[in-house]
Scaffold this motif. Structure first.
Motif, PDB file in Angstrom:
ATOM      1  N   LYS A   8     -84.334 -77.926 -11.324  1.00 18.34           N
ATOM      2  CA  LYS A   8     -83.348 -78.668 -12.128  1.00 18.34           C
ATOM      3  C   LYS A   8     -83.937 -79.184 -13.430  1.00 18.34           C
ATOM      4  O   LYS A   8     -83.569 -80.234 -13.943  1.00 18.34           O
ATOM      5  N   VAL A   9     -84.877 -78.412 -13.989  1.00 18.17           N
ATOM      6  CA  VAL A   9     -85.460 -78.710 -15.299  1.00 18.17           C
ATOM      7  C   VAL A   9     -84.868 -77.723 -16.297  1.00 18.17           C
ATOM      8  O   VAL A   9     -84.834 -76.512 -16.050  1.00 18.17           O
ATOM      9  N   CYS A  10     -84.393 -78.235 -17.423  1.00 18.20           N
ATOM     10  CA  CYS A  10     -83.834 -77.388 -18.470  1.00 18.20           C
ATOM     11  C   CYS A  10     -84.970 -76.660 -19.184  1.00 18.20           C
ATOM     12  O   CYS A  10     -85.930 -77.291 -19.632  1.00 18.20           O
ATOM     13  N   ILE A  11     -84.863 -75.351 -19.292  1.00 15.63           N
ATOM     14  CA  ILE A  11     -85.918 -74.597 -19.970  1.00 15.63           C
ATOM     15  C   ILE A  11     -85.722 -74.579 -21.488  1.00 15.63           C
ATOM     16  O   ILE A  11     -86.504 -73.977 -22.198  1.00 15.63           O
ATOM     17  N   GLY A  12     -84.717 -75.294 -21.974  1.00 20.23           N
ATOM     18  CA  GLY A  12     -84.534 -75.454 -23.409  1.00 20.23           C
ATOM     19  C   GLY A  12     -85.243 -76.695 -23.933  1.00 20.23           C
ATOM     20  O   GLY A  12     -85.958 -76.654 -24.921  1.00 20.23           O
ATOM     21  N   CYS A  13     -85.071 -77.811 -23.213  1.00 21.86           N
ATOM     22  CA  CYS A  13     -85.662 -79.083 -23.667  1.00 21.86           C
ATOM     23  C   CYS A  13     -86.720 -79.626 -22.713  1.00 21.86           C
ATOM     24  O   CYS A  13     -87.365 -80.625 -23.028  1.00 21.86           O
ATOM     25  N   TYR A  14     -86.862 -79.008 -21.550  1.00 22.43           N
ATOM     26  CA  TYR A  14     -87.873 -79.375 -20.562  1.00 22.43           C
ATOM     27  C   TYR A  14     -87.651 -80.746 -19.925  1.00 22.43           C
ATOM     28  O   TYR A  14     -88.574 -81.368 -19.440  1.00 22.43           O
ATOM     29  N   ARG A  15     -86.409 -81.205 -19.937  1.00 19.29           N
ATOM     30  CA  ARG A  15     -86.075 -82.443 -19.236  1.00 19.29           C
ATOM     31  C   ARG A  15     -85.420 -82.101 -17.903  1.00 19.29           C
ATOM     32  O   ARG A  15     -84.707 -81.111 -17.782  1.00 19.29           O
ATOM     33  N   HIS A  16     -85.640 -82.968 -16.919  1.00 21.60           N
ATOM     34  CA  HIS A  16     -84.959 -82.852 -15.638  1.00 21.60           C
ATOM     35  C   HIS A  16     -83.510 -83.283 -15.858  1.00 21.60           C
ATOM     36  O   HIS A  16     -83.232 -84.107 -16.746  1.00 21.60           O
ATOM     37  N   ILE A  17     -82.594 -82.759 -15.051  1.00 21.89           N
ATOM     38  CA  ILE A  17     -81.184 -83.111 -15.238  1.00 21.89           C
ATOM     39  C   ILE A  17     -80.969 -84.618 -15.203  1.00 21.89           C
ATOM     40  O   ILE A  17     -80.158 -85.145 -15.949  1.00 21.89           O
ATOM     41  N   SER A  18     -81.731 -85.328 -14.363  1.00 20.44           N
ATOM     42  CA  SER A  18     -81.576 -86.785 -14.307  1.00 20.44           C
ATOM     43  C   SER A  18     -81.990 -87.450 -15.615  1.00 20.44           C
ATOM     44  O   SER A  18     -81.477 -88.515 -15.965  1.00 20.44           O
ATOM     45  N   GLU A  19     -82.899 -86.847 -16.335  1.00 18.06           N
ATOM     46  CA  GLU A  19     -83.323 -87.388 -17.626  1.00 18.06           C
ATOM     47  C   GLU A  19     -82.310 -87.063 -18.722  1.00 18.06           C
ATOM     48  O   GLU A  19     -82.198 -87.790 -19.706  1.00 18.06           O
ATOM     49  N   ILE A  20     -81.582 -85.979 -18.535  1.00 20.92           N
ATOM     50  CA  ILE A  20     -80.582 -85.558 -19.517  1.00 20.92           C
ATOM     51  C   ILE A  20     -79.342 -86.441 -19.447  1.00 20.92           C
ATOM     52  O   ILE A  20     -78.860 -86.917 -20.469  1.00 20.92           O
ATOM     53  N   VAL A  21     -78.832 -86.667 -18.222  1.00 26.69           N
ATOM     54  CA  VAL A  21     -77.529 -87.327 -18.095  1.00 26.69           C
ATOM     55  C   VAL A  21     -77.520 -88.785 -18.547  1.00 26.69           C
ATOM     56  O   VAL A  21     -76.478 -89.279 -18.964  1.00 26.69           O
ATOM     57  N   ASP A  22     -78.635 -89.463 -18.472  1.00 23.17           N
ATOM     58  CA  ASP A  22     -78.610 -90.866 -18.898  1.00 23.17           C
ATOM     59  C   ASP A  22     -79.573 -91.174 -20.044  1.00 23.17           C
ATOM     60  O   ASP A  22     -80.054 -92.281 -20.196  1.00 23.17           O
ATOM     61  N   TRP A  23     -79.826 -90.177 -20.858  1.00 25.83           N
ATOM     62  CA  TRP A  23     -80.748 -90.322 -21.987  1.00 25.83           C
ATOM     63  C   TRP A  23     -80.407 -91.535 -22.847  1.00 25.83           C
ATOM     64  O   TRP A  23     -81.270 -92.321 -23.209  1.00 25.83           O
ATOM     65  N   ASN A  24     -79.148 -91.701 -23.189  1.00 22.46           N
ATOM     66  CA  ASN A  24     -78.734 -92.759 -24.116  1.00 22.46           C
ATOM     67  C   ASN A  24     -78.796 -94.155 -23.517  1.00 22.46           C
ATOM     68  O   ASN A  24     -78.679 -95.137 -24.235  1.00 22.46           O
ATOM     69  N   ARG A  25     -78.991 -94.254 -22.202  1.00 26.21           N
ATOM     70  CA  ARG A  25     -79.073 -95.563 -21.562  1.00 26.21           C
ATOM     71  C   ARG A  25     -80.506 -95.980 -21.256  1.00 26.21           C
ATOM     72  O   ARG A  25     -80.738 -97.033 -20.700  1.00 26.21           O
ATOM     73  N   ARG A  26     -81.454 -95.172 -21.629  1.00 29.10           N
ATOM     74  CA  ARG A  26     -82.861 -95.454 -21.335  1.00 29.10           C
ATOM     75  C   ARG A  26     -83.479 -96.330 -22.419  1.00 29.10           C
ATOM     76  O   ARG A  26     -83.061 -96.287 -23.578  1.00 29.10           O
ATOM     77  N   SER A  27     -84.505 -97.088 -22.025  1.00 24.63           N
ATOM     78  CA  SER A  27     -85.232 -97.918 -22.992  1.00 24.63           C
ATOM     79  C   SER A  27     -86.164 -97.028 -23.813  1.00 24.63           C
ATOM     80  O   SER A  27     -86.441 -95.886 -23.443  1.00 24.63           O
ATOM     81  N   GLU A  28     -86.660 -97.587 -24.898  1.00 21.40           N
ATOM     82  CA  GLU A  28     -87.614 -96.845 -25.739  1.00 21.40           C
ATOM     83  C   GLU A  28     -88.849 -96.450 -24.936  1.00 21.40           C
ATOM     84  O   GLU A  28     -89.364 -95.345 -25.077  1.00 21.40           O
ATOM     85  N   ALA A  29     -89.321 -97.351 -24.081  1.00 26.94           N
ATOM     86  CA  ALA A  29     -90.502 -97.057 -23.259  1.00 26.94           C
ATOM     87  C   ALA A  29     -90.218 -95.909 -22.293  1.00 26.94           C
ATOM     88  O   ALA A  29     -91.059 -95.027 -22.108  1.00 26.94           O
ATOM     89  N   GLU A  30     -89.034 -95.920 -21.694  1.00 33.53           N
ATOM     90  CA  GLU A  30     -88.665 -94.836 -20.778  1.00 33.53           C
ATOM     91  C   GLU A  30     -88.557 -93.508 -21.517  1.00 33.53           C
ATOM     92  O   GLU A  30     -89.018 -92.480 -21.023  1.00 33.53           O
ATOM     93  N   LEU A  31     -87.953 -93.544 -22.700  1.00 37.57           N
ATOM     94  CA  LEU A  31     -87.813 -92.317 -23.491  1.00 37.57           C
ATOM     95  C   LEU A  31     -89.183 -91.773 -23.894  1.00 37.57           C
ATOM     96  O   LEU A  31     -89.414 -90.564 -23.846  1.00 37.57           O
ATOM     97  N   ALA A  32     -90.078 -92.662 -24.272  1.00 32.02           N
ATOM     98  CA  ALA A  32     -91.429 -92.232 -24.647  1.00 32.02           C
ATOM     99  C   ALA A  32     -92.133 -91.590 -23.454  1.00 32.02           C
ATOM    100  O   ALA A  32     -92.805 -90.558 -23.596  1.00 32.02           O
ATOM    101  N   ALA A  33     -91.948 -92.169 -22.271  1.00 35.00           N
ATOM    102  CA  ALA A  33     -92.564 -91.605 -21.059  1.00 35.00           C
ATOM    103  C   ALA A  33     -91.962 -90.236 -20.745  1.00 35.00           C
ATOM    104  O   ALA A  33     -92.683 -89.299 -20.380  1.00 35.00           O
TER     105      ALA A  33
END
Length: 83
Positions: A16-41
């Protein structure tokens, strides 16, 4: 805010990792709700995943587009983890 690494090529592998952006689906669906620290991680994980995928023959990885059901399931899982 850290920009999304999305390249509008959503294709998930079996993990369930996107081979376009290399994010897991769980990281994709709530990207805009994550903190800066979470996004950096996440971006550090993206870099590591990208490097690992580049060691493979990416054209032989079985992928599928993100389905509505997968998207909804990931969103529900994200909501449950935030509660």
């Amino acid at each position: 805010m850290i920009e999304s690494p999305c390249v509008a090529c959503c294709k998930l592998d079996s993990a369930k990792v996107c081979i376009g952006c290399y994010r897991h689906i769980s990281e994709i669906v709530d990207w805009n709700r994550r903190s800066e620290a979470e996004l950096a991680a996440i971006m550090q994980q993206v870099a590591a995943r990208k490097a690992a995928y580049q060691q493979q023959d990416i054209f032989n990885i079985t992928t599928s587009p993100i389905t509505q059901a997968e998207w909804q399931a990931a969103k529900q899982a994200s909501k449950r983890s935030q509660d």
